[in-house]
Design a protein around this motif. Structure first.
Motif, PDB file in Angstrom:
ATOM      1  N   UNK A 351       0.836  -1.203   0.000  1.00  0.00           N
ATOM      2  CA  UNK A 351       0.000   0.000   0.000  1.00  0.00           C
ATOM      3  C   UNK A 351       0.873   1.257   0.000  1.00  0.00           C
ATOM      4  N   UNK A 352       2.000   1.191   0.715  1.00  0.00           N
ATOM      5  CA  UNK A 352       2.929   2.321   0.730  1.00  0.00           C
ATOM      6  C   UNK A 352       3.428   2.622  -0.689  1.00  0.00           C
ATOM      7  N   UNK A 353       3.797   1.563  -1.411  1.00  0.00           N
ATOM      8  CA  UNK A 353       4.315   1.731  -2.774  1.00  0.00           C
ATOM      9  C   UNK A 353       3.248   2.370  -3.670  1.00  0.00           C
ATOM     10  N   UNK A 354       2.017   1.887  -3.554  1.00  0.00           N
ATOM     11  CA  UNK A 354       0.924   2.451  -4.358  1.00  0.00           C
ATOM     12  C   UNK A 354       0.741   3.939  -4.052  1.00  0.00           C
ATOM     13  N   UNK A 355       0.760   4.247  -2.749  1.00  0.00           N
ATOM     14  CA  UNK A 355       0.494   5.628  -2.344  1.00  0.00           C
ATOM     15  C   UNK A 355       1.632   6.558  -2.790  1.00  0.00           C
ATOM     16  N   UNK A 356       2.857   6.085  -2.707  1.00  0.00           N
ATOM     17  CA  UNK A 356       3.979   6.933  -3.135  1.00  0.00           C
ATOM     18  C   UNK A 356       3.914   7.188  -4.648  1.00  0.00           C
ATOM     19  N   UNK A 357       3.561   6.168  -5.413  1.00  0.00           N
ATOM     20  CA  UNK A 357       3.437   6.367  -6.862  1.00  0.00           C
ATOM     21  C   UNK A 357       2.324   7.366  -7.175  1.00  0.00           C
ATOM     22  N   UNK A 358       1.226   7.240  -6.445  1.00  0.00           N
ATOM     23  CA  UNK A 358       0.115   8.177  -6.620  1.00  0.00           C
ATOM     24  C   UNK A 358       0.577   9.610  -6.330  1.00  0.00           C
ATOM     25  N   UNK A 359       1.376   9.749  -5.272  1.00  0.00           N
ATOM     26  CA  UNK A 359       1.870  11.075  -4.884  1.00  0.00           C
ATOM     27  C   UNK A 359       2.772  11.661  -5.979  1.00  0.00           C
ATOM     28  N   UNK A 360       3.606  10.822  -6.569  1.00  0.00           N
ATOM     29  CA  UNK A 360       4.504  11.278  -7.641  1.00  0.00           C
ATOM     30  C   UNK A 360       3.665  11.812  -8.814  1.00  0.00           C
ATOM     31  N   UNK A 361       2.668  11.027  -9.193  1.00  0.00           N
ATOM     32  CA  UNK A 361       1.852  11.392 -10.351  1.00  0.00           C
ATOM     33  C   UNK A 361       1.008  12.633 -10.063  1.00  0.00           C
ATOM     34  N   UNK A 362       0.406  12.684  -8.865  1.00  0.00           N
ATOM     35  CA  UNK A 362      -0.450  13.840  -8.584  1.00  0.00           C
ATOM     36  C   UNK A 362       0.374  15.123  -8.458  1.00  0.00           C
ATOM     37  N   UNK A 363       1.616  15.006  -8.014  1.00  0.00           N
ATOM     38  CA  UNK A 363       2.485  16.190  -7.937  1.00  0.00           C
ATOM     39  C   UNK A 363       2.690  16.778  -9.329  1.00  0.00           C
ATOM     40  N   UNK A 364       2.981  15.911 -10.287  1.00  0.00           N
ATOM     41  CA  UNK A 364       3.185  16.390 -11.659  1.00  0.00           C
ATOM     42  C   UNK A 364       1.871  16.947 -12.219  1.00  0.00           C
ATOM     43  N   UNK A 365       0.787  16.215 -11.988  1.00  0.00           N
ATOM     44  CA  UNK A 365      -0.503  16.648 -12.551  1.00  0.00           C
ATOM     45  C   UNK A 365      -0.984  17.953 -11.928  1.00  0.00           C
ATOM     46  N   UNK A 366      -0.465  18.274 -10.715  1.00  0.00           N
ATOM     47  CA  UNK A 366      -0.832  19.561 -10.105  1.00  0.00           C
ATOM     48  C   UNK A 366       0.053  20.696 -10.630  1.00  0.00           C
TER      49      UNK A 366
END
Ligand code: NAP
Ligand code: MG
Length: 402
Positions: A351-366
């Motif tokens: 779950x940590x890995x999923x959440x970190x990947x999500x954070x990477x992507x949302x940072x760029x998308x923001x």
């Protein structure tokens, strides 16, 4: 928040130059605050490879076989300039080559998709993963320039002394010749790695060669894939609701261009070399490409597809600000942590890995990204961050996802 516990260590292979700098930042900002990180550390930085006569590379590959999962930072492959720069005892071999030879693997590369970095092929909606066979064919061929008239033959002499002989060409004038080979055992492990990876990621698998023209060489690839599929994988594929199919390479190229993406494209060595460059550049950037080496025995080594970003490192050494993209290196860590979690039944780690990947992507998308992406994004009003601030922005996104 309690730190996530790990039961089995990851094999950690540190590397060189700018990616070594990013490596440390990623661990300090994004991993150590959240995970009780257990790694068996191997320093594959060029200085330490030189000090250990490159034994450290082989040791790290052996540890990978023992533990099953490794994460690797980009490393310098020495050339003449590096011999002087690092006062090397020898021009040590490419660490990736050494590790690949020991693990007997296939390399899978897939682009990381974010909104705002659109592929130039408009209908590609999901990543296309390239699976490249990394042994033989033209990369291990023998060549000759034919000076003038004469006969060229292909001769095989068995251990029992029996000969097989084919005329290649009766030359009337000058020309060129090439002899290449592959091994059934290597093709078999390539096929198994592809089938396992397709099951692992629940994606269809495409494989293509030119078997209509190459009725023995390429046809052997086709036959070996089919035999292994029918014997060991057909049932599992049907159960997983995924498909394996073989087609001619020309047909595959046409279908890939018209596809939506979301599948694995297995390629012979040369096809994989050129097609992975085409696919990765059409998806945007090398720094947005994941890479994992999968061995037929089920051992995984995760890395970034790019190198040590030497130009940025020299700027960094000069005290200049850098804006180096750490996405592929972060995804190497998340890929390895997720796989470790899967093998150990550690849901928190996955779950940590999923959440970190999500954070990477949302940072760029923001709209917060490094310079390489800012140059190609379709997003408006983007903020270009330096290497360290980009990683800090990911941490903020990660915390906000709680
Ligand atoms: P590179 O490190 O991939 O970088 C080439 C150029 O691509 C950079 O100068 C940069 O362009 C851009 N780039 C690559 N990664 C980037 C990132 N994360 N963020 C932003 N821009 C990025 O290739 P190289 O400079 O040819 O090779 C340097 C060293 O890496 C060599 O010693 C080579 O042996 C090694 N290498 C290692 C591996 C590996 O370990 N897997 C793979 C390839 C190369 P700009 O300068 O225009 O910004
Ligand atoms: Mg290439």
């Amino acid at each position: 928040m309690d730190k996530i516990q790990m039961t089995t260590p990851l094999v950690e292979m540190d590397g060189d130059e700018m990616t070594r700098i990013l490596w440390k930042m990623i661990k300090e900002e994004l991993l150590l605050p959240y995970i009780d990180l257990k790694t068996e550390y191997y320093d594959l930085g060029l200085e330490h490879r030189n000090e250990t006569d490159d034994r450290v590379t082989a040791e790290s590959a052996k540890a990978t076989m023992k533990y099953g999962v490794a994460v690797k930072c980009a490393t310098i492959t020495p050339n003449a300039a590096r011999m002087d720069e690092y006062h090397l005892k020898e021009m040590w071999k490419s660490p990736n080559g050494t590790i690949r030879a020991m693990l007997d693997g296939t390399v899978f590369r897939a682009p990381i998709i974010v909104k705002g970095i659109e592929p130039c092929v408009r209908n590609w909606k999901a990543p296309i993963t390239l699976a490249r066979h990394a042994y033989g064919d033209v990369y291990k061929s023998v060549e000759m320039k034919v000076p003038g008239p004469g006969k060229a033959e292909l001769v095989f002499t068995g251990e029992d002394g029996k000969e097989m002989r084919e005329t290649i060409q009766v030359f009337k004038g000058a020309g060129v010749l090439q002899g290449m080979h592959n091994l059934d055992a290597s093709i078999e492990s390539f096929a198994k790695a592809c089938f396992n990876y397709a099951l692992d990621t629940k994606q269809d698998l495409w494989f293509a060669t030119k078997d209509t023209i190459s009725k023995k060489y390429d046809h052997t690839f086709k036959d070996i894939f089919q035999k292994i599929y029918d014997a060991d994988y057909k049932e599992a594929f049907e159960k997983a609701g995924i498909e394996y199919f073989y087609t001619l390479i020309d047909d595959a190229v046409a279908r890939v261009m018209k596809s939506k993406g979301g599948f694995i494209w297995a390629c012979k060595n040369y096809d994989g070399d050129v097609m992975s460059d085409m696919v990765s550049s059409a998806f945007g950037s090398l720094a947005m490409m994941t890479s994992v080496l999968v061995s037929p025995s089920g051992v995984y080594e995760y890395e970034a597809a790019h190198g040590t970003v030497q130009r940025h490192y020299y700027k960094h050494l000069n005290g200049e600000e850098t804006s180096t993209n750490s996405v592929a290196t972060i995804f190497a860590w998340t890929g390895a942590l997720r796989k470790r979690g899967e093998l150990d039944g550690n849901k928190d780690l996955m779950a940590f890995a999923d959440r970190l990947e999500k954070a990477v992507i949302s940072t760029i998308e923001s709209g917060k990204m490094t310079k390489d992406l800012a140059l190609i994004t379709s997003l408006k009003d983007v903020t270009v961050l330096n290497s360290a601030d980009y990683i800090k922005a990911i941490r903020a996104s990660f915390d906000a996802l709680a």
